[in-house]
Design a protein around this motif. Structure first.
Motif, PDB file in Angstrom:
ATOM      1  N   VAL A   1       0.899  -1.498  -0.335  1.00 43.83           N
ATOM      2  CA  VAL A   1       0.416  -0.102   0.213  1.00 43.83           C
ATOM      3  C   VAL A   1       0.729   1.219   0.126  1.00 43.83           C
ATOM      4  CG1 VAL A   1      -1.429   1.479   1.801  1.00 43.83           C
ATOM      5  CG2 VAL A   1      -2.271  -0.987   1.302  1.00 43.83           C
ATOM      6  N   VAL A   2       2.012   1.665   0.673  1.00 46.70           N
ATOM      7  CA  VAL A   2       2.835   2.611   0.887  1.00 46.70           C
ATOM      8  C   VAL A   2       3.913   2.978  -0.133  1.00 46.70           C
ATOM      9  CG1 VAL A   2       4.712   3.600   2.186  1.00 46.70           C
ATOM     10  CG2 VAL A   2       2.174   2.645   3.654  1.00 46.70           C
TER      11      VAL A   2
ATOM     12  N   LEU B   1       1.364   4.268  -2.959  1.00 48.63           N
ATOM     13  CA  LEU B   1       0.891   5.836  -2.510  1.00 48.63           C
ATOM     14  C   LEU B   1       2.617   6.055  -3.547  1.00 48.63           C
ATOM     15  CD1 LEU B   1      -0.385   7.892  -0.756  1.00 48.63           C
ATOM     16  CD2 LEU B   1       0.624   7.265   0.854  1.00 48.63           C
TER      17      LEU B   1
ATOM     18  N   ASN C   1      -2.531   8.636  -6.601  1.00 50.18           N
ATOM     19  CA  ASN C   1      -2.838   8.343  -5.232  1.00 50.18           C
ATOM     20  C   ASN C   1      -2.107   9.226  -3.431  1.00 50.18           C
ATOM     21  OD1 ASN C   1      -3.839   5.997  -6.642  1.00 50.18           O
ATOM     22  ND2 ASN C   1      -1.939   5.257  -6.213  1.00 50.18           N
ATOM     23  N   MET C   2      -1.141   9.811  -4.073  1.00 51.37           N
ATOM     24  CA  MET C   2      -0.547  11.175  -3.488  1.00 51.37           C
ATOM     25  C   MET C   2      -1.712  12.150  -3.094  1.00 51.37           C
ATOM     26  SD  MET C   2       1.425  11.483  -1.103  1.00 51.37           S
ATOM     27  CE  MET C   2       2.809  10.668  -1.289  1.00 51.37           C
TER      28      MET C   2
ATOM     29  N   THR D   1      -5.256  12.186  -3.699  1.00 49.16           N
ATOM     30  CA  THR D   1      -6.613  11.175  -3.362  1.00 49.16           C
ATOM     31  C   THR D   1      -6.384  11.081  -1.584  1.00 49.16           C
ATOM     32  OG1 THR D   1      -6.247  10.457  -5.163  1.00 49.16           O
ATOM     33  CG2 THR D   1      -7.844   9.533  -3.502  1.00 49.16           C
ATOM     34  N   ALA D   2      -4.749  10.896  -1.428  1.00 45.71           N
ATOM     35  CA  ALA D   2      -4.380  10.820   0.424  1.00 45.71           C
ATOM     36  C   ALA D   2      -4.456  11.616   1.027  1.00 45.71           C
ATOM     37  CB  ALA D   2      -3.198  10.034   0.776  1.00 45.71           C
ATOM     38  N   THR D   3      -3.734  13.050   0.478  1.00 43.46           N
ATOM     39  CA  THR D   3      -3.800  14.755   1.066  1.00 43.46           C
ATOM     40  C   THR D   3      -5.223  14.439   1.237  1.00 43.46           C
ATOM     41  OG1 THR D   3      -1.724  14.226   0.102  1.00 43.46           O
ATOM     42  CG2 THR D   3      -2.628  16.247   0.692  1.00 43.46           C
TER      43      THR D   3
ATOM     44  N   CYS E   1       7.249  14.966  -3.048  1.00 47.47           N
ATOM     45  CA  CYS E   1       5.364  14.030  -2.871  1.00 47.47           C
ATOM     46  C   CYS E   1       4.964  14.275  -2.497  1.00 47.47           C
ATOM     47  CB  CYS E   1       6.011  12.622  -3.283  1.00 47.47           C
ATOM     48  SG  CYS E   1       7.093  12.265  -1.533  1.00 47.47           S
TER      49      CYS E   1
END
Length: 441
Positions: A121-122, A126, A132-133, A135-137, A204
């Motif tokens: 996952v990481v 990510l 994806n980064m 989205t996570a943010t 990132c």
């Protein structure tokens, strides 16, 4: 072949034996090493860890869980490298040893399902993917802005999480809206007479959670006369992959970044995160097995420079007058900026030039703060012990403002203020403080 023998073979293939032989066991590294200073245990020192690596390769030490634990407890601050009279590249030995262990555990099924999922996952989901980064943010911003964070704290839901995660949640910076991050153009013109043409490595986390610091860095570069290009195909630097033994992922990211920057007609590739800059400088080691990529990595490496150094070089302080309200300032070195990029002087010159402030050098400012990427999450006891010592030195300066040059250091010093500081203290990235000090801002 037994699994331990397989790991020995893998480490033998990975590690540079001549580099292992370079360690003279002189001990010059000992007073620079935070884990040795804390424990006074030889196995927690650079020369001790090198001896363990060599013992494994020579077949004298069983590569068991204890070996992995000893290597993982190293912060990777690399203060040992400038102290080493033999010039041993401890960084490449550590990263190659960790990569050998990680690859062996994955290949032999020794990596448990929890670790496999977290790494997938990481590292793959990510940090390997900018979308994806983002989205996570975005989820983090929703958590902060929607009232969920307030409700979570009110209901004590965080009590179910480990203490260190609770502490880190409390100091996360507010995430700017995605619309603000997307408005930035790919090219920015210098203010006044141009002095250099640079490409900016946005990173990132720096370009999401610390977007304002990136914006301030570019404002400073423009004020210094730099035309700026920000290629949109650049990726994460790969440092977290490299430090965690995920070498294949680091190689992929290195190649993507070299391709993103090498066609640009620029004088420098500028970074504002000490850890990212140091890892970019190590791309030649990552790609050493491929002569064509090695040559490209060496050309790329030659252009990498920290933003503070370029500000000094192009005469930023001759172009602007920096002023702030009265305050005492101290500086906490980014280990990788100091020990790999040799960037200790420029931040101090910039800080000492701010009118209205008093700069006080912190004792052992060159010692690690305990952040070390995600070390403070994986090794919280050691990290917190180191941070407590660090905050004692900070308090001795009577500083209201603690300046750093790396996002992890920034968060760690904020944690230190929360745990061991005073209400009058704040932690701030160098770029943000200099932007505060610019005229008409």
């Amino acid at each position: 072949m037994r699994q331990s023998e397989q790991l020995t073979t893998r480490m033998t293939d990975k590690l540079d034996y001549e580099e292992l032989l370079g360690c003279m066991r002189c001990g010059f590294c000992l007073p620079t090493c935070p884990t040795y200073i804390r424990s006074k245990d030889e196995t927690a020192s650079p020369r001790g860890r090198i001896a363990i690596m060599k013992g494994v390769v020579d077949g004298l030490i069983e590569p068991d869980a204890g070996v992995e634990k000893t290597l993982n407890e190293c912060l990777g601050c690399l203060a040992c490298e400038p102290a080493c009279p033999a010039g041993v590249r401890y960084s490449v030995l550590l990263e190659d040893a960790r990569a050998a262990i990680t690859e062996h555990k994955r290949a032999t099924g020794q990596m448990d399902i929890r670790e496999r999922v977290i790494r997938k996952v990481v590292f793959d989901g990510l940090f390997m993917n900018k979308a994806n980064m983002e989205t996570a943010t975005g989820f983090l911003r929703f958590y902060q802005q929607s009232g969920v964070q307030t409700l979570t704290r009110k209901l004590h839901i965080l009590d179910w999480f480990p203490d260190q995660l609770q502490k880190m949640e409390a100091i996360l910076p507010p995430v700017p809206p995605k619309t603000e991050r997307r408005r930035r153009p790919e090219r920015l013109k210098a203010t006044g007479q141009p002095t250099a043409r640079v490409a900016f490595f946005s990173g990132c986390l720096m370009d999401t959670m610390f977007y304002e610091t990136n914006a301030n860095t570019m404002k400073l570069l423009q004020a210094a006369g730099c035309d700026i290009v920000i290629p949109d195909t650049q990726q994460c630097c790969g440092a977290l992959h490299g430090h965690a033994g995920e070498q294949a992922g680091a190689v992929r990211l290195a190649k993507q970044n070299i391709e993103a920057f090498e066609a640009l007609d620029v004088d420098y590739v500028i970074t504002n995160a000490g850890g990212c800059g140091a890892f970019l400088l190590g791309y030649d080691h990552l790609l050493k097995q491929d002569p064509a990529w090695l040559a490209r990595a060496e050309r790329f490496k030659a252009k990498v420079k920290d933003f503070a150094s370029i500000l000094i070089e192009v005469g930023f302080l001759d172009r602007v007058t920096l002023t702030l309200p009265k305050q005492v300032i101290t500086y906490q070195d980014s280990c990788h900026l100091r020990n790999v990029q040799q960037g200790a002087l420029a931040p101090r010159l910039l800080l000492q030039a701010i009118q209205g402030t008093t700069y006080v050098e912190q004792r052992h400012a060159d010692h690690c703060c305990g952040s070390a990427g995600v070390y403070n999450l994986l090794q919280p006891i050691i990290a917190n012990d180191i941070l407590e010592m660090k905050m004692g030195h900070v308090r001795d300066t009577a500083a209201q403002t603690i300046v750093t040059s790396n996002p992890g250091c920034h968060l760690q010093m904020q944690l230190g203020i929360q745990e061991h500081g005073t209400d009058s203290m704040r932690a701030v990235h160098l770029a943000d403080l200099l932007a505060e000090a610019l005229p008409n801002t």
